[in-house]
Scaffold this motif. Structure first.
Motif, PDB file in Angstrom:
ATOM      1  N   ALA A  46       0.828  -1.206   0.000  1.00  0.00           N
ATOM      2  CA  ALA A  46       0.000   0.000   0.000  1.00  0.00           C
ATOM      3  C   ALA A  46       0.863   1.257   0.000  1.00  0.00           C
ATOM      4  O   ALA A  46       0.571   2.218  -0.721  1.00  0.00           O
ATOM      5  CB  ALA A  46      -0.926  -0.006   1.218  1.00  0.00           C
ATOM      6  N   ILE A  47       1.933   1.250   0.778  1.00  0.00           N
ATOM      7  CA  ILE A  47       2.831   2.409   0.793  1.00  0.00           C
ATOM      8  C   ILE A  47       3.505   2.575  -0.564  1.00  0.00           C
ATOM      9  O   ILE A  47       3.638   3.679  -1.086  1.00  0.00           O
ATOM     10  CB  ILE A  47       3.862   2.279   1.924  1.00  0.00           C
ATOM     11  CG1 ILE A  47       3.171   2.393   3.276  1.00  0.00           C
ATOM     12  CG2 ILE A  47       4.948   3.347   1.801  1.00  0.00           C
ATOM     13  CD1 ILE A  47       4.069   2.065   4.452  1.00  0.00           C
ATOM     14  N   ARG A  55       3.825   9.760  -7.245  1.00  0.00           N
ATOM     15  CA  ARG A  55       5.153  10.007  -7.840  1.00  0.00           C
ATOM     16  C   ARG A  55       6.076  10.737  -6.868  1.00  0.00           C
ATOM     17  O   ARG A  55       6.777  11.677  -7.228  1.00  0.00           O
ATOM     18  CB  ARG A  55       5.035  10.771  -9.141  1.00  0.00           C
ATOM     19  CG  ARG A  55       4.303   9.979 -10.192  1.00  0.00           C
ATOM     20  CD  ARG A  55       4.238  10.709 -11.481  1.00  0.00           C
ATOM     21  NE  ARG A  55       3.445   9.912 -12.419  1.00  0.00           N
ATOM     22  CZ  ARG A  55       3.468  10.113 -13.700  1.00  0.00           C
ATOM     23  NH1 ARG A  55       4.214  11.047 -14.219  1.00  0.00           N
ATOM     24  NH2 ARG A  55       2.734   9.366 -14.482  1.00  0.00           N
ATOM     25  N   ASP A  56       6.053  10.251  -5.626  1.00  0.00           N
ATOM     26  CA  ASP A  56       6.868  10.839  -4.571  1.00  0.00           C
ATOM     27  C   ASP A  56       7.730   9.739  -3.961  1.00  0.00           C
ATOM     28  O   ASP A  56       7.213   8.723  -3.497  1.00  0.00           O
ATOM     29  CB  ASP A  56       5.962  11.468  -3.507  1.00  0.00           C
ATOM     30  CG  ASP A  56       6.740  12.252  -2.482  1.00  0.00           C
ATOM     31  OD1 ASP A  56       7.882  12.638  -2.768  1.00  0.00           O
ATOM     32  OD2 ASP A  56       6.187  12.489  -1.394  1.00  0.00           O
ATOM     33  N   ALA A  57       9.034   9.936  -3.950  1.00  0.00           N
ATOM     34  CA  ALA A  57       9.956   8.891  -3.498  1.00  0.00           C
ATOM     35  C   ALA A  57      10.350   9.021  -2.033  1.00  0.00           C
ATOM     36  O   ALA A  57      11.261   8.342  -1.586  1.00  0.00           O
ATOM     37  CB  ALA A  57      11.211   8.906  -4.367  1.00  0.00           C
TER      38      ALA A  57
END
Length: 87
Positions: A46-47, A55-57
């Motif tokens: 899920a994470i 689109r965040d790393a």
């Protein structure tokens, strides 16, 4: 893209609910431990899905820590769950 996010959320929620049912109703301790491992894998998925969708790393270090904790937990349970002959 929103339809895919909804489908992924529904499937991950269904898997988490089934894992929680196994944790509550598991006949043995090993069944409950395996269900906890499955629940941890679902949380990691899920994470990862949320990180891919947004689109965040920044969630990648959290995923690394969770995977290490899951591995160490599984190995330690497997080590203590094995039956050893009395010495």
């Amino acid at each position: 893209m929103t339809v895919v996010a909804v489908i992924v959320t529904v499937l991950l929620t269904a898997g988490a609910v089934l894992a929680l049912v196994r944790i509550v109703r598991g006949p043995t301790v090993l069944d409950r431990i395996i269900a906890m491992d499955v629940l941890l894998a679902i949380v990691m998925a899920a994470i990862g899905a949320e990180a891919a969708f947004s689109r965040d790393a920044t969630a990648l270090p959290v995923l690394v820590v969770l995977s290490i904790l899951g591995f160490i937990g599984s190995v330690s349970v497997a080590r203590f769950a094995t039956t050893r002959p009395p010495s």
